[in-house]
Design an enzyme around this catalytic site. Structure first.
Site, PDB file in Angstrom:
ATOM      1  N   ASP A  92       0.750  -1.818   0.112  1.00  0.00           N
ATOM      2  CA  ASP A  92      -0.311  -0.712  -0.246  1.00  0.00           C
ATOM      3  C   ASP A  92       0.655   1.209   0.262  1.00  0.00           C
ATOM      4  O   ASP A  92       2.449   0.898   1.094  1.00  0.00           O
ATOM      5  CB  ASP A  92      -1.063  -0.290   1.444  1.00  0.00           C
ATOM      6  CG  ASP A  92      -2.319   0.911   1.246  1.00  0.00           C
ATOM      7  OD1 ASP A  92      -2.369   1.840  -0.042  1.00  0.00           O
ATOM      8  OD2 ASP A  92      -2.945   1.488   1.660  1.00  0.00           O
ATOM      9  N   ASP A 271      -7.709  -7.268   1.311  1.00  0.00           N
ATOM     10  CA  ASP A 271      -6.843  -7.503   2.537  1.00  0.00           C
ATOM     11  C   ASP A 271      -7.333  -7.063   4.118  1.00  0.00           C
ATOM     12  O   ASP A 271      -8.171  -6.128   3.533  1.00  0.00           O
ATOM     13  CB  ASP A 271      -5.852  -6.894   2.697  1.00  0.00           C
ATOM     14  CG  ASP A 271      -6.030  -5.344   2.541  1.00  0.00           C
ATOM     15  OD1 ASP A 271      -6.597  -4.162   1.767  1.00  0.00           O
ATOM     16  OD2 ASP A 271      -5.502  -4.720   3.601  1.00  0.00           O
TER      17      ASP A 271
HETATM   18  N1  PRF Z   1      -6.103   4.215   0.436  1.00  0.00           N
HETATM   19  C1  PRF Z   1      -5.351   3.462   0.264  1.00  0.00           C
HETATM   20  N2  PRF Z   1      -4.988   1.586   1.330  1.00  0.00           N
HETATM   21  C2  PRF Z   1      -6.488   1.650   2.116  1.00  0.00           C
HETATM   22  C3  PRF Z   1      -7.773   2.261   1.738  1.00  0.00           C
HETATM   23  C4  PRF Z   1      -7.419   3.576   0.722  1.00  0.00           C
HETATM   24  O1  PRF Z   1      -8.586   3.925   0.743  1.00  0.00           O
HETATM   25  C5  PRF Z   1      -8.580   2.103   2.366  1.00  0.00           C
HETATM   26  C6  PRF Z   1     -10.085   1.986   2.329  1.00  0.00           C
HETATM   27  N3  PRF Z   1     -10.828   1.316   2.959  1.00  0.00           N
HETATM   28  C7  PRF Z   1      -7.927   1.305   3.064  1.00  0.00           C
HETATM   29  N4  PRF Z   1      -6.280   1.000   2.813  1.00  0.00           N
HETATM   30  N5  PRF Z   1      -3.650   3.363  -0.107  1.00  0.00           N
END
Ligand code: PRF
Length: 376
Positions: A92, A271
């Site tokens: 992420d 996830d």
């Molecule tokens: N953006 C990013 N990671 C995330 C989210 C998001 O909106 C969410 C929302 N549930 C979880 N992880 N980059």
């Protein structure tokens, strides 16, 4: 990366497919255990492979950038080698983590300035730097830098935020396409659909993201406190627009029931910290329903944690034993509960895949949602 759509359910939007990466195959729908800082908490890599049967895990840019830092990760030859995980990894972008540092961050056009939760030091993330960092971490799938709007959120804030996410996406794509992987295998960039809980914004964002024509797409900004029905409604709208021939990832979702409903709405990847975090608090997800293992009710219950599917840990240890370990604050409690919950999540998505292939997904899903949502 290559995605092959194999089967489509006749009565829902559920699909079964395969994602081929340079670190191996991912069979979808899939759940990805969260390994924020280079470790899936309380579960070591052999257990992830052989007990949990994880096919891909998550890492996080924000955490890995702060600790151990890029110098260590680059010297190690990337996160796969550093942590001894040779299957696929997704990272992420850190946007979500930075935005949750309420009060400790400032959002500007250029990017985000934030203070480390570790030592209070000041850092900058831009769409460009976040691409570079994810090149150095070396995940197979990397995420665009986005702003995840809070819930509730007014329409004009959500609209401006979505446009910022889109301008950042263009910058991510430029940077990503003008750089290459550092370790000899390829990486894919997934954009993220935002737009809060507004239908018009979600549809605009889904079209914008689809037009970028990347190898896969994600839906963010959901499961942030809105009612589940609202999350399903937004997901349904967006999966009607996202291209069918690319994987779709619903970020940060969710409960076993949320995942089954997400699959029915055409989601391929999920996830969530829930199976591991809740395990550490004594909450077990089982094929019969949800258990609080600290409850007196399990004191003399010597039956297995879960005999509903094949898993060494779930079949071998009893509820009474895990209750004892949990109450005694033994470290083994967190290990057993985390392995059990993750094994259950992976079993659930594998079952979903098999029922999609067999053609009876919807009837199976409806019965299963009811079963896995019960509190025992
Ligand atoms: N953006 C990013 N990671 C995330 C989210 C998001 O909106 C969410 C929302 N549930 C979880 N992880 N980059």
């Amino acid at each position: 990366m290559k995605f092959k759509l194999e089967n489509k359910d006749q009565h829902s939007k559920a699909r079964a497919g395969e994602i081929q990466t340079d670190h191996g195959l991912i069979q979808t729908p899939i759940f990805m255990p969260v390994g924020t800082a280079g470790s899936v908490k309380a579960v070591h890599q052999r257990e992830l492979t052989y007990d949990v049967k994880a096919q891909i895990i998550l890492g996080n840019t924000y955490h890995l950038y702060l600790r151990p830092g890029l110098e260590v990760l680059e010297k190690a030859g990337g996160l796969h080698k550093f942590m001894g995980w040779s299957s696929p990894i997704l990272t992420d972008s850190g946007g979500y983590q930075v935005f949750s540092l309420e009060g400790n961050r400032k959002i500007k056009e250029e990017g985000v300035v934030f203070k480390s939760h570790i030592d209070g030091s000041k850092h900058h993330f831009t769409p460009e730097s976040v691409m570079d960092i994810q090149r150095t971490i070396g995940a197979d799938i990397i995420m665009a830098f986005d702003e995840c709007t809070p819930f509730p959120c007014d329409w004009s804030y959500a609209k401006n935020s979505m446009h910022l996410t889109h301008r950042w996406l263009k910058r991510c794509i430029d940077q990503f396409d003008n750089t290459s992987g550092k370790y000899g295998y390829s990486q894919s960039l997934f954009p993220i659909v935002q737009g809060s809980t507004f239908k018009d914004l979600r549809m605009d964002a889904a079209r914008f993201v689809s037009d970028q024509d990347r190898e896969g797409n994600a839906i963010g900004g959901l499961s942030v406190g809105e009612p589940a029905e609202m999350m399903y409604e937004m997901t349904d709208l967006v999966t009607d627009i996202l291209p069918e021939d690319k994987p779709r990832y619903l970020m940060g979702v969710g409960t076993p029931a949320n995942i089954l409903e997400g699959i029915a709405l055409g989601i391929d990847m999920f996830d969530c910290v829930m199976p591991t975090r809740n395990a550490r608090n004594g909450m077990l997800f089982t094929s019969e329903g949800i258990i609080n293992i600290r409850n007196e009710r399990w004191k003399m219950d010597f039956s297995p944690l879960d005999s509903g599917f094949d898993s060494h840990v779930s079949n071998f240890y009893s509820k009474a034993y895990l209750r004892h370990l949990t109450i005694s604050k033994e470290m083994l409690a967190a290990q057993i509960a985390s392995i059990h919950n993750l094994s259950f999540y992976l079993w659930l998505v594998t079952q979903a895949r098999e029922h999609i292939q067999a053609g009876d997904f919807t009837t199976w899903k409806n019965a299963m949602v009811e079963k896995v949502s019960r509190r025992l």
